[in-house]
Design a protein around this motif. Structure first.
Motif, short mmCIF file in Angstrom:
data_model
loop_
_atom_site.label_atom_id
_atom_site.label_comp_id
_atom_site.label_asym_id
_atom_site.label_seq_id
_atom_site.Cartn_x
_atom_site.Cartn_y
_atom_site.Cartn_z
N ARG A 194 1.13 -1.32 -0.13
CA ARG A 194 0.13 0.06 0.37
C ARG A 194 0.73 1.32 0.03
N GLN A 195 2.27 0.91 0.67
CA GLN A 195 3.12 1.98 0.62
C GLN A 195 3.58 2.84 -0.15
N GLY A 196 3.41 1.72 -1.73
CA GLY A 196 3.73 1.49 -2.88
C GLY A 196 5.21 1.16 -3.18
N VAL A 197 5.72 -0.39 -2.13
CA VAL A 197 6.60 -1.02 -2.77
C VAL A 197 6.59 -1.97 -3.09
N THR A 198 7.88 -2.25 -4.52
CA THR A 198 7.05 -3.40 -5.61
C THR A 198 7.30 -4.42 -4.62
N LEU A 199 6.63 -5.81 -4.67
CA LEU A 199 6.78 -6.26 -3.77
C LEU A 199 7.40 -7.91 -4.81
N ILE A 200 7.80 -9.01 -4.93
CA ILE A 200 8.06 -10.26 -5.72
C ILE A 200 8.70 -11.66 -5.02
N ILE A 201 7.65 -12.94 -5.10
CA ILE A 201 7.95 -13.68 -4.11
C ILE A 201 7.72 -14.98 -4.13
N THR A 202 8.27 -15.99 -3.92
CA THR A 202 8.32 -16.77 -4.52
C THR A 202 8.02 -17.68 -3.53
N THR A 203 6.66 -18.45 -3.70
CA THR A 203 6.76 -19.31 -1.90
C THR A 203 5.32 -20.47 -3.07
N HIS A 204 4.96 -22.27 -2.33
CA HIS A 204 4.37 -23.16 -2.65
C HIS A 204 3.32 -23.43 -1.27
N TYR A 205 3.34 -22.07 -1.02
CA TYR A 205 1.74 -21.71 -0.65
C TYR A 205 0.84 -21.64 -1.57
N MET A 206 -0.40 -22.26 -1.75
CA MET A 206 -0.94 -21.63 -2.20
C MET A 206 -1.87 -20.58 -1.75
N ASP A 207 -2.23 -20.92 -0.26
CA ASP A 207 -3.32 -18.97 0.43
C ASP A 207 -2.30 -18.49 0.46
N GLU A 208 -1.13 -17.95 0.24
CA GLU A 208 -0.33 -17.23 0.38
C GLU A 208 -0.40 -16.04 -0.84
N ALA A 209 -0.23 -17.12 -2.19
CA ALA A 209 -0.43 -16.72 -3.22
C ALA A 209 -1.48 -15.02 -3.20
N GLU A 210 -1.97 -16.13 -2.96
CA GLU A 210 -3.88 -15.74 -3.13
C GLU A 210 -3.97 -14.69 -2.19
N GLN A 211 -3.27 -14.44 -0.77
CA GLN A 211 -3.34 -13.28 -0.03
C GLN A 211 -3.01 -12.35 -0.74
N LEU A 212 -1.53 -12.37 -1.29
CA LEU A 212 -0.13 -11.02 -1.06
C LEU A 212 -0.53 -11.31 -2.53
#
Length: 319
Positions: A194-212
């Motif tokens: 929300r503050q404008g930081v670009t996030l690049i995330i790796t995950t194998h958790y589907m709920d995490e990917a859906e949330q973030l």
């Protein structure tokens, strides 16, 4: 950074662009010619099981592993030539916390800030703000070693922000954390976005990917097999609901899946359960009973990215 309405993702500046990006180790290809674009202010995810090529991709983006083939630009710069300039604008949260456990919480931030050549007074000012953001103000003078896993993870994220990065790289950010710690961490990451930081995330958790993630790529065996928002991917590849059926241990799930054909869109046999994909899960469950099949347990749930991955690859994210 000031909060406010964000422009549409497609109109934002492209911060990262990869074309045919490849990483090899001898005869092994870890990343196999992927194309990616990440725009300012979005949360972009790489979803896939261990060994899919996610971490190898992140290391190339982080300018700590050279590109084997293809093109990669970050902020319009070439990692091969401009690594230090790129790294100065990145924040990195590795898979495993690498904090100095002999130092205090605030000392970890001070020391890391000095690596970027930030003046002492400014480092201390930023540290105060970051500890408040990470909900660690009351632990500032405590040593790191006895902190909980969730606290250490939040401190690692706070440390990665000391140089006010334009992109924050998060490699499996919540692995090993309990559910409460994961949700606290998700809240901190959402605030950063929300503050404008670009996030690049790796995950194998589907709920995490859906949330973030606003947008993500699904990776398997070094390749991208689809791309889109979580909602788009689920709508593209799955029914609205899934029925999970568990039968007696001596039952043959493959044979049961064949007997369930015609109920909903399709039946999928896994080692421990059978999945029925249907828009109306309750109706599908009733149809199972009408065929004389009795499950030990049954669950009707909405479709998820795990189902997308299973549909695309034929195996689970946790394989």
């Amino acid at each position: 950074m000031a909060l406010g309405a964000q422009p549409d993702t497609n109109t934002r500046e492209v911060l990262l662009r990869a074309r045919g990006l490849t990483k090899t180790f001898g005869d092994f290809t870890a990343v196999d010619g992927i194309d990616v674009e990440v725009r300012h202010g979005e949360a972009f995810g790489f979803l896939g099981p261990n060994g899919a090529g996610k971490s190898s991709t992140m290391k190339m983006i982080g300018c700590v592993s050279p590109v084997s083939a293809g093109e990669l630009t970050i902020f319009g710069l070439d990692p091969g030539r401009d690594g230090p300039a790129i790294r100065s604008q990145l924040g990195v949260v590795p898979q495993k916390d690498n904090l100095d456990e002999e130092l205090t919480v605030e000392e970890n931030l001070w020391l890391y800030g000095r690596y970027f050549g930030i003046a002492r007074a400014e480092v201390r000012r930023r540290a105060v703000e970051l500890l408040e953001f990470a909900q660690l103000t009351d632990r500032a003078k405590d040593r790191v070693e006895p902190l909980s896993g969730g606290m250490k993870r939040r401190l690692t994220i706070a440390r990665s922000l000391i140089n006010e990065p334009r992109i924050l790289l998060l490699d499996e950010p919540t692995t090993g954390l309990d559910p409460q710690a994961r949700h606290i961490l998700w809240d901190r990451l959402f605030r950063l976005k929300r503050q404008g930081v670009t996030l690049i995330i790796t995950t194998h958790y589907m709920d995490e990917a859906e949330q973030l993630c606003d947008r993500l790529v699904v990776m398997d065996r070094g390749r991208i097999i689809d791309e889109g928002s979580p909602r788009e991917l689920i709508a593209r590849h799955c029914t609205r609901e899934v029925v999970e059926l568990r039968f007696e241990l001596d039952e043959d799930n493959e044979a049961l899946a064949v007997r369930l054909e015609g109920i909903g869109d399709r039946a999928e046999a896994l080692p421990d359960r059978v999945l029925l994909y249907a828009d109306d899960g309750d109706a599908a469950l009733a149809a199972v009973g009408s065929r004389g099949l009795e499950a030990v347990s049954a669950l009707v749930r909405r479709s998820s990215l795990e189902d997308v991955f299973l549909t695309l690859t034929g195996h689970s994210l946790i394989d």
